[in-house]
Design an enzyme around this catalytic site. Structure first.
Site, PDB file in Angstrom:
ATOM      1  N   LYS A  22       0.063  -6.404  54.169  1.00 58.50           N
ATOM      2  CA  LYS A  22       0.042  -5.183  53.338  1.00 58.50           C
ATOM      3  C   LYS A  22       1.284  -4.328  53.606  1.00 58.50           C
ATOM      4  O   LYS A  22       1.984  -3.903  52.680  1.00 58.50           O
ATOM      5  CB  LYS A  22      -1.214  -4.375  53.662  1.00 58.50           C
ATOM      6  CG  LYS A  22      -1.203  -2.934  53.166  1.00 58.50           C
ATOM      7  CD  LYS A  22      -2.490  -2.190  53.447  1.00 58.50           C
ATOM      8  CE  LYS A  22      -2.515  -1.555  54.807  1.00 58.50           C
ATOM      9  NZ  LYS A  22      -1.806  -0.269  54.916  1.00 58.50           N
ATOM     10  N   ASN A  23       1.595  -4.115  54.889  1.00 58.24           N
ATOM     11  CA  ASN A  23       2.674  -3.181  55.242  1.00 58.24           C
ATOM     12  C   ASN A  23       4.067  -3.776  55.103  1.00 58.24           C
ATOM     13  O   ASN A  23       5.055  -3.110  55.367  1.00 58.24           O
ATOM     14  CB  ASN A  23       2.455  -2.630  56.659  1.00 58.24           C
ATOM     15  CG  ASN A  23       1.256  -1.700  56.693  1.00 58.24           C
ATOM     16  OD1 ASN A  23       0.731  -1.319  55.636  1.00 58.24           O
ATOM     17  ND2 ASN A  23       0.799  -1.364  57.876  1.00 58.24           N
ATOM     18  N   CYS A 116      -3.577  12.514  56.696  1.00 56.60           N
ATOM     19  CA  CYS A 116      -4.713  11.610  56.451  1.00 56.60           C
ATOM     20  C   CYS A 116      -5.565  11.697  57.712  1.00 56.60           C
ATOM     21  O   CYS A 116      -5.274  12.464  58.622  1.00 56.60           O
ATOM     22  CB  CYS A 116      -4.230  10.190  56.183  1.00 56.60           C
ATOM     23  SG  CYS A 116      -3.604   9.406  57.653  1.00 56.60           S
ATOM     24  N   ARG A 121       1.073  13.026  59.581  1.00 55.94           N
ATOM     25  CA  ARG A 121       1.923  12.058  58.872  1.00 55.94           C
ATOM     26  C   ARG A 121       3.118  12.740  58.172  1.00 55.94           C
ATOM     27  O   ARG A 121       3.288  12.631  56.959  1.00 55.94           O
ATOM     28  CB  ARG A 121       1.114  11.245  57.865  1.00 55.94           C
ATOM     29  CG  ARG A 121      -0.191  10.689  58.380  1.00 55.94           C
ATOM     30  CD  ARG A 121      -0.039   9.675  59.492  1.00 55.94           C
ATOM     31  NE  ARG A 121       0.626   8.466  59.125  1.00 55.94           N
ATOM     32  CZ  ARG A 121       0.021   7.418  58.555  1.00 55.94           C
ATOM     33  NH1 ARG A 121      -1.252   7.493  58.274  1.00 55.94           N
ATOM     34  NH2 ARG A 121       0.707   6.342  58.273  1.00 55.94           N
ATOM     35  N   ASP A 304      -2.249  -0.093  65.043  1.00 52.28           N
ATOM     36  CA  ASP A 304      -3.180  -0.541  63.991  1.00 52.28           C
ATOM     37  C   ASP A 304      -4.231  -1.502  64.522  1.00 52.28           C
ATOM     38  O   ASP A 304      -5.124  -1.892  63.781  1.00 52.28           O
ATOM     39  CB  ASP A 304      -2.410  -1.204  62.852  1.00 52.28           C
ATOM     40  CG  ASP A 304      -1.594  -0.191  62.087  1.00 52.28           C
ATOM     41  OD1 ASP A 304      -0.739  -0.600  61.285  1.00 52.28           O
ATOM     42  OD2 ASP A 304      -1.781   1.017  62.318  1.00 52.28           O
ATOM     43  N   ARG A 396      -8.802  -1.341  51.368  1.00 56.31           N
ATOM     44  CA  ARG A 396      -7.375  -0.986  51.290  1.00 56.31           C
ATOM     45  C   ARG A 396      -6.526  -2.002  52.036  1.00 56.31           C
ATOM     46  O   ARG A 396      -5.382  -2.221  51.699  1.00 56.31           O
ATOM     47  CB  ARG A 396      -7.148   0.396  51.911  1.00 56.31           C
ATOM     48  CG  ARG A 396      -7.813   1.514  51.162  1.00 56.31           C
ATOM     49  CD  ARG A 396      -7.345   2.846  51.676  1.00 56.31           C
ATOM     50  NE  ARG A 396      -5.894   2.873  51.765  1.00 56.31           N
ATOM     51  CZ  ARG A 396      -5.212   3.938  52.205  1.00 56.31           C
ATOM     52  NH1 ARG A 396      -5.859   5.003  52.598  1.00 56.31           N
ATOM     53  NH2 ARG A 396      -3.911   3.925  52.259  1.00 56.31           N
TER      54      ARG A 396
HETATM   55  C1  EPZ Z   1       3.434   2.692  59.292  1.00 55.86           C
HETATM   56  O1  EPZ Z   1       3.095   4.022  58.979  1.00 55.86           O
HETATM   57  C2  EPZ Z   1       2.243   1.858  58.846  1.00 55.86           C
HETATM   58  N1  EPZ Z   1       2.063   2.001  57.392  1.00 55.86           N
HETATM   59  C3  EPZ Z   1       0.992   2.319  59.593  1.00 55.86           C
HETATM   60  O2  EPZ Z   1      -0.079   1.468  59.217  1.00 55.86           O
HETATM   61  C4  EPZ Z   1       1.244   2.164  61.091  1.00 55.86           C
HETATM   62  O3  EPZ Z   1       0.119   2.650  61.792  1.00 55.86           O
HETATM   63  C5  EPZ Z   1       2.490   2.961  61.488  1.00 55.86           C
HETATM   64  O4  EPZ Z   1       3.619   2.532  60.707  1.00 55.86           O
HETATM   65  C6  EPZ Z   1       2.852   2.779  62.958  1.00 55.86           C
HETATM   66  O5  EPZ Z   1       3.053   1.436  63.242  1.00 55.86           O
HETATM   67  C7  EPZ Z   1       2.889   1.318  56.561  1.00 55.86           C
HETATM   68  O6  EPZ Z   1       3.791   0.608  56.988  1.00 55.86           O
HETATM   69  C8  EPZ Z   1       2.647   1.474  55.101  1.00 55.86           C
HETATM   70  P1  EPZ Z   1       5.449   6.009  61.395  1.00 55.86           P
HETATM   71  P2  EPZ Z   1       4.229   5.164  59.051  1.00 55.86           P
HETATM   72  O7  EPZ Z   1       6.349   6.760  60.477  1.00 55.86           O
HETATM   73  O8  EPZ Z   1       5.555   4.604  58.747  1.00 55.86           O
HETATM   74  C9  EPZ Z   1       5.831  10.317  63.263  1.00 55.86           C
HETATM   75  C10 EPZ Z   1      -2.223   0.936  58.468  1.00 55.86           C
HETATM   76  O9  EPZ Z   1      -3.291   1.042  59.051  1.00 55.86           O
HETATM   77  N2  EPZ Z   1       6.748  10.640  62.151  1.00 55.86           N
HETATM   78  O10 EPZ Z   1       5.983   4.822  62.119  1.00 55.86           O
HETATM   79  O11 EPZ Z   1       3.740   6.324  58.262  1.00 55.86           O
HETATM   80  C11 EPZ Z   1       4.399  10.096  62.795  1.00 55.86           C
HETATM   81  O12 EPZ Z   1       3.710  11.335  62.715  1.00 55.86           O
HETATM   82  C12 EPZ Z   1      -1.203   2.046  58.532  1.00 55.86           C
HETATM   83  O13 EPZ Z   1      -1.844  -0.080  57.826  1.00 55.86           O
HETATM   84  C13 EPZ Z   1       7.349  11.893  62.114  1.00 55.86           C
HETATM   85  O14 EPZ Z   1       7.113  12.741  62.977  1.00 55.86           O
HETATM   86  O15 EPZ Z   1       4.185   5.550  60.587  1.00 55.86           O
HETATM   87  C14 EPZ Z   1       3.828   9.202  63.871  1.00 55.86           C
HETATM   88  O16 EPZ Z   1       3.399  10.014  64.952  1.00 55.86           O
HETATM   89  C15 EPZ Z   1      -1.774   3.265  59.225  1.00 55.86           C
HETATM   90  N3  EPZ Z   1       8.213  12.193  61.097  1.00 55.86           N
HETATM   91  C16 EPZ Z   1       5.046   8.376  64.336  1.00 55.86           C
HETATM   92  O17 EPZ Z   1       6.197   9.038  63.823  1.00 55.86           O
HETATM   93  C17 EPZ Z   1       8.496  11.278  60.106  1.00 55.86           C
HETATM   94  O18 EPZ Z   1       9.313  11.617  59.210  1.00 55.86           O
HETATM   95  C18 EPZ Z   1       5.068   6.960  63.791  1.00 55.86           C
HETATM   96  O19 EPZ Z   1       4.814   7.046  62.416  1.00 55.86           O
HETATM   97  C19 EPZ Z   1       7.867  10.024  60.147  1.00 55.86           C
HETATM   98  C20 EPZ Z   1       7.007   9.721  61.185  1.00 55.86           C
END
Ligand code: EPZ
Length: 416
Positions: A22-23, A116, A121, A304, A396
Site C-alpha cells: 500500500k505505502n 489522525c 501528522r 506499523d 484500508r
Molecule cells: C508513512 O507515514 C507511512 N504512510 C505510515 O504508515 C508509517 O507509519 C510512517 O511512514 C512511518 O514509517 C505512508 O507511507 C502512506 P513520517 P508518514 O512522515 O510519511 C513527523 C500505515 O499504517 N513528521 O515518516 O506520514 C511525524 O509526526 C501508515 O500504513 C513531522 O514532524 O510518516 C512522525 O512523528 C501509518 N513533520 C515522524 O515524522 C513532517 O513534515 C515520521 O512520520 C513529516 C513528518
C-alpha cells in the site's frame, strides 16, 4: 457498518500470498502526475486507500482503469490542481500529490491532512522543502496553497526522517531545474520502490535507500510500467498471526530482507523461521517468550508492526517493554487489548506488557489501520468469540484479510 467475528483457538497452518505494498503504491500512483504519458502499474493491492487516491486523481481529470491488480493511469488531461478536503480527510497520504502537482503545473492546492488517531501528522517538512526549492507557500482556510514558476534544485536537510516527506520532495525534484540533495531522508523500501519507478521513466536519482538522495532534474519524465513491491507490513502481520496461534505459517511472494528487524524479534521470542528468496516460514511450537521492542525508522523495527507485535506479547512468557519512538499517540489499541484481558501498563511512550495465560476475548472496536490488525491477531488466540467493530479501518490496508486467514484455518467471518 461491517464487523468481523473470530472464534479463537485455532493453530494457523499453511501458506498465504502477500499483496502489493500500500505505502509503495500510493506514492507511485501520485508520481504518474509527473508525466503526460501512460503508466501501467501491476501488483497494485485492492484497498480502500488505493481507491481513495484513484478517486482523487480522477477528480483532477486523470483516467484510470483497473483490470485485476493492474492500474492503467493516464494523467494527460489533468486540469485541476486541487486535492479537496472531502478526500484528503479520509487519507492523509493524499498529501503525496503536492510535490508532483507543483513540479508539473507550478501550483497546487491541497487540504491540510489534519491529524489522525496516531498523531498530529504535520507536513511542515514537506512544505519547508518546497520553499527551499523556490515555491511560495500559503496556508489558508485549512488548505496549503503552493506556487512556483519553476522549482529549482536545492540542498534540503530533514530534521526528522519522514517517509512521505522524502517521497514528496523526490517527486518535486525529478523535473526541477538543477540538482537537489536531500539529507537525512527516510530509507524505507517504499522510498526505494518509488525511486526505481521514477528512474525507469528517465529520472536521475542516486542514493535511494541511504540517508542522502541526490536528484538531477531532467526536462521531462516519460510514462512506463512497473510492478509494485510486496507489502512488508502485511507479511509481518501474517507472521504475527502464525506466532500467536502457535501455528506454522509461510508467507509467500514477500521480500525477507525487508523484514530483518521483525524476524530478529520473532526469533528472540523463541519462534523458528525458515527463509527463502521470496518466502518466510514461522513455526511457533514452543510458545512465546516476552521480548522488548523499540520502533525505529527503517531498517529498525517498523512502527506499523508495533500494535501487531504487542498483541503477540500479551500471551508471552514474562514482561515485554514496547517503546514507540515514531508517533506520539500510537497506543490506542491498548485499551481495546485490555478489554480482551491483556495486562498492559502505559508510561509515556512505553507500554509494559505482562503475558497472561489466555485472553478471554470480548467485543472490541478498531480505531486505526494497524490497531485493528492487532485486534485480529489477539482475536485469533482469544477464547471464544471476538467481535471487531468498525473494520473499515482494516480494509484500508489489508486485501481480503478474512479470506487469507480462513485459508490458514482461522474461524473468521465478516458480518454486514
Ligand atoms: C508513512 O507515514 C507511512 N504512510 C505510515 O504508515 C508509517 O507509519 C510512517 O511512514 C512511518 O514509517 C505512508 O507511507 C502512506 P513520517 P508518514 O512522515 O510519511 C513527523 C500505515 O499504517 N513528521 O515518516 O506520514 C511525524 O509526526 C501508515 O500504513 C513531522 O514532524 O510518516 C512522525 O512523528 C501509518 N513533520 C515522524 O515524522 C513532517 O513534515 C515520521 O512520520 C513529516 C513528518
Amino acid at each position: 457498518m461491517d464487523k468481523v467475528l473470530i472464534t479463537g483457538g485455532r493453530k494457523l497452518q499453511g501458506e498465504v500470498e502477500i499483496s502489493g505494498a500500500k505505502n509503495s503504491a500510493l506514492p507511485i500512483i501520485a508520481s504518474t502526475i509527473l508525466s503526460v504519458d501512460e503508466c501501467v502499474l501491476s501488483n497494485v493491492p485492492l484497498l480502500k486507500d488505493i481507491q481513495t487516491i484513484k478517486k482523487l486523481l480522477e477528480c483532477m481529470g486523470a483516467r484510470i482503469k483497473r483490470e485485476g491488480d493492474t492500474l492503467d493511469v493516464n494523467t494527460k488531461d489533468l486540469k485541476s490542481c486541487e486535492a479537496p478536503y472531502e478526500l484528503v480527510k479520509t487519507m492523509r497520504a493524499s498529501v503525496l500529490v503536492l510535490g508532483p502537482l507543483v513540479a508539473r503545473f507550478g501550483e497546487a492546492r491541497v487540504s491540510l491532512p489534519g491529524g489522525c488517531a496516531i498523531g498530529t501528522r504535520p507536513i511542515n517538512l514537506h512544505i519547508a522543502g518546497l520553499q527551499k526549492m523556490g515555491a511560495e507557500v500559503e496556508i489558508k482556510h485549512g488548505y496549503v496553497e503552493v506556487r512556483a514558476k519553476r522549482l529549482k534544485g536545492a540542498k534540503i536537510y530533514f530534521d526528522i526522517s519522514t517517509v512521505t516527506g522524502t517521497e514528496n520532495l523526490m517527486m518535486a525534484a525529478v523535473i526541477a531545474d538543477g540538482v537537489t540533495v536531500l539529507g537525512n531522508v527516510a530509507c524505507e523500501p517504499e522510498v526505494v520502490d518509488l525511486a526505481n519507478f521514477l528512474t525507469k521513466r528517465g529520472a536521475r536519482i542516486r542514493g535511494a535507500g541511504t540517508d542522502t538522495i541526490i536528484i538531477e532534474g531532467v526536462a521531462r519524465l516519460s510514462g512506463g510500467s512497473y510492478e509494485v513491491m510486496p507489502d512488508r507490513i502485511e507479511a509481518g502481520t501474517y507472521l504475527a498471526c502464525g506466532a500467536i496461534t502457535g501455528g506454522d505459517v509461510t508467507v509467500k511472494r514477500c521480500i525477507p530482507a525487508h523484514l530483518e528487524a521483525v524476524l530478529a524479534t520473532l526469533r528472540a521470542a523463541g519462534l523458528k523461521t525458515e527463509v527463502t528468496s521470496d518466502s518466510i516460514r514461522v513455526i511457533a511450537d514452543n510458545g512465546i517468550t516476552a521480548v522488548d521492542v523499540r520502533t525505529m525508522p527503517y531498517p529498525g523495527f517498523p512502527t506499523d508492526m508495533q500494535a501487531q507485535i504487542m498483541a503477540v506479547m500479551t500471551i508471552g512468557r514474562g514482561l515485554s517493554v514496547i517503546t514507540e519512538t515514531i508517533f506520539e499517540n500510537r497506543f490506542i489499541h491498548v485499551p481495546e487489548l485490555r478489554r480482551m484481558g491483556a495486562n498492559i501498563k502505559l508510561q509515556g511512550n512505553y507500554a509494559i506488557v505482562e503475558g497472561v495465560q489466555n485472553l478471554p476475548g470480548a467485543p472490541v472496536m478498531a480505531t486505526d489501520l494497524r490497531a485493528s490488525a492487532s485486534l485480529v491477531v489477539a482475536g485469533l488466540v482469544a477464547e471464544g468469540k471476538t467481535e471487531i467493530h468498525r473494520i473499515y479501518h482494516l480494509d484500508r490496508g489489508y486485501e481480503r484479510m478474512e479470506e487469507k486467514l480462513s485459508q490458514l484455518g482461522a474461524e473468521i467471518v465478516r458480518v454486514k
